[in-house]
Design an enzyme around this catalytic site. Structure first.
Site, PDB file in Angstrom:
ATOM      1  CG  ASP A  56      10.986  25.384  14.715  1.00  8.84           C
ATOM      2  OD1 ASP A  56       9.986  25.207  13.985  1.00  8.84           O
ATOM      3  OD2 ASP A  56      11.127  24.841  15.832  1.00  8.84           O
ATOM      4  CB  VAL A  57       7.885  27.795  10.065  1.00  7.02           C
ATOM      5  CG1 VAL A  57       8.833  28.307   8.995  1.00  7.02           C
ATOM      6  CG2 VAL A  57       7.505  26.340   9.838  1.00  7.02           C
ATOM      7  CB  SER A  75       5.618  18.460   7.512  1.00  8.73           C
ATOM      8  OG  SER A  75       5.146  17.382   8.311  1.00  8.73           O
ATOM      9  CE1 TYR A 145       3.396  14.292   7.035  1.00 12.20           C
ATOM     10  CE2 TYR A 145       2.107  12.512   6.078  1.00 12.20           C
ATOM     11  CZ  TYR A 145       2.919  13.612   5.923  1.00 12.20           C
ATOM     12  OH  TYR A 145       3.260  14.048   4.658  1.00 12.20           O
ATOM     13  CE1 TYR A 159      -5.242  31.640  10.148  1.00 14.69           C
ATOM     14  CE2 TYR A 159      -4.370  33.542   8.976  1.00 14.69           C
ATOM     15  CZ  TYR A 159      -4.477  32.792  10.137  1.00 14.69           C
ATOM     16  OH  TYR A 159      -3.830  33.201  11.266  1.00 14.69           O
ATOM     17  CB  THR A 175       6.520  12.394  -4.311  1.00 12.84           C
ATOM     18  OG1 THR A 175       5.144  12.783  -4.427  1.00 12.84           O
ATOM     19  CG2 THR A 175       7.344  13.149  -5.337  1.00 12.84           C
TER      20      THR A 175
END
Ligand code: UDP
Length: 313
Positions: A56-57, A75, A145, A159, A175
């Site tokens: 789990d990032v 996600s 979201y 960053y 998509t």
């Protein structure tokens, strides 16, 4: 290159892994299977250049060895999934994005953030250009979201500005293609599943809202080009072929030869009324545009759904 990709077992993530491996790269895929599926990457198990880490990032993320590129795709992405997991969705866009950016920073790797057309919310500018700031309800049900991805874009830019990380941001429009979950609630799997079963197609509202559908191989090609570019600001990736949802339902019925009725159900709150990407920037910077005609992409998808339904039966 050795490329780390979060969300590797997801619909688009797994196709991205296929493309990267086909280009000769080594891929480290990460996924916690919250909405992804082991099935999507089962065919990669014997590939020597593919490594999978179940993780789990949103938790501390470390990857051994050299890393040339990081792609953050993890996600929940369908409204049904993110409405069921709003806090996990916000966590993966915030802590998850930070952890993946840290991997990129620590290894001096490039970083691709896969954002969304949902950053435009219910757009008042049509078609959507990247310079449009959007019309998002910050406290509505979809905000978990929309705001998560908007935060992720802001963090990615921070960053880049602070650490000079070589970042890219893709804004992905609707998509479709094989490996979408039959029951993820999005309109393509919903209508196809219903049409193939002979059940009524559920059009939300009067069906006058519009969407523009891009086949997954075209999308992945755009992502692959973008991650090699020096463009730091967001780039729309999608197919500008726009239609109403009612037209789409009628089209699916024709294509599948289905006798299904079309019924109307309540329109979800804050459902965007119109959506169509302006892809001039991707055309100009990446020499990219979609090539797969809707009917050809849908034929591939129908084939996949028929097979999946057969294995479930
Ligand atoms: N939609 C629909 N019936 C369904 C599922 C979706 O009419 O069974 C509509 C939905 O209200 C939206 C559009 O189709 O206007 C696209 O919905 P989807 O969930 O695929 O993705 P979105 O573009 O809203 O993120």
């Amino acid at each position: 290159m050795r490329i780390v990709i979060s969300g590797a077992a997801g619909f688009i993530g797994s196709h991205m892994c296929d493309r990267l491996l086909a280009e000769g790269h080594t891929v480290v895929g990460i996924d916690n299977f919250l909405t992804g599926s082991a099935q999507n990457i089962a065919h990669l198990a014997s590939n020597q250049r593919f490594q999978f880490i179940r993780h789990d990032v949103t938790q501390t993320t470390e990857v051994d060895g050299a890393v040339d590129a990081v792609i953050h795709m993890a996600s929940p992405a369908s409204p049904r999934d993110y409405l069921e997991h709003p806090i996990e969705t916000l966590a993966v866009g915030s802590a998850g994005t930070r952890n993946m950016l840290e991997v990129a920073r620590a290894r001096n790797a490039t970083f691709l953030m896969t954002s969304t057309s949902e950053t435009y919310g219910d757009p008042l500018v049509h078609p959507q250009v990247e310079t449009y700031w959007g019309n998002v309800n910050p406290v509505g049900p979809r905000s978990c979201y929309d705001e998560s991805k908007r935060f992720a874009e802001a963090l990615t830019m921070a960053y880049h500005r602070t650490h000079h990380t070589r970042t890219n941001i893709a804004r992905i429009f609707n998509t479709y293609g094989p490996r979408m979950k039959l029951n993820d609630g999005r309109v393509v799997p919903a209508f196809l599943d219903q049409a193939l079963r002979g059940e009524p197609l559920t059009v939300f509202g009067d069906g006058s809202q519009t969407r523009s559908f891009c086949y997954v191989s075209d999308l992945v090609d755009g992502l692959y080009r973008l991650m090699q570019s020096d463009e730091r600001y967001p780039v729309n990736l999608g197919n500008p072929g726009e239609m109403t949802i009612l037209e789409f339902a009628e089209h699916i019925r024709r294509l599948t030869g289905s006798q299904s009725a079309i019924i109307h159900e309540a329109l979800p709150q804050d459902d965007p009324k119109q959506r169509k990407p302006d892809i001039s920037k991707a055309r100009r910077l990446l020499g990219w545009e979609p090539h797969v005609p809707l009917d050809e992409g849908l034929a591939q998808t129908i084939d996949y759904f028929r097979k999946t339904q057969a294995t479930l039966a």
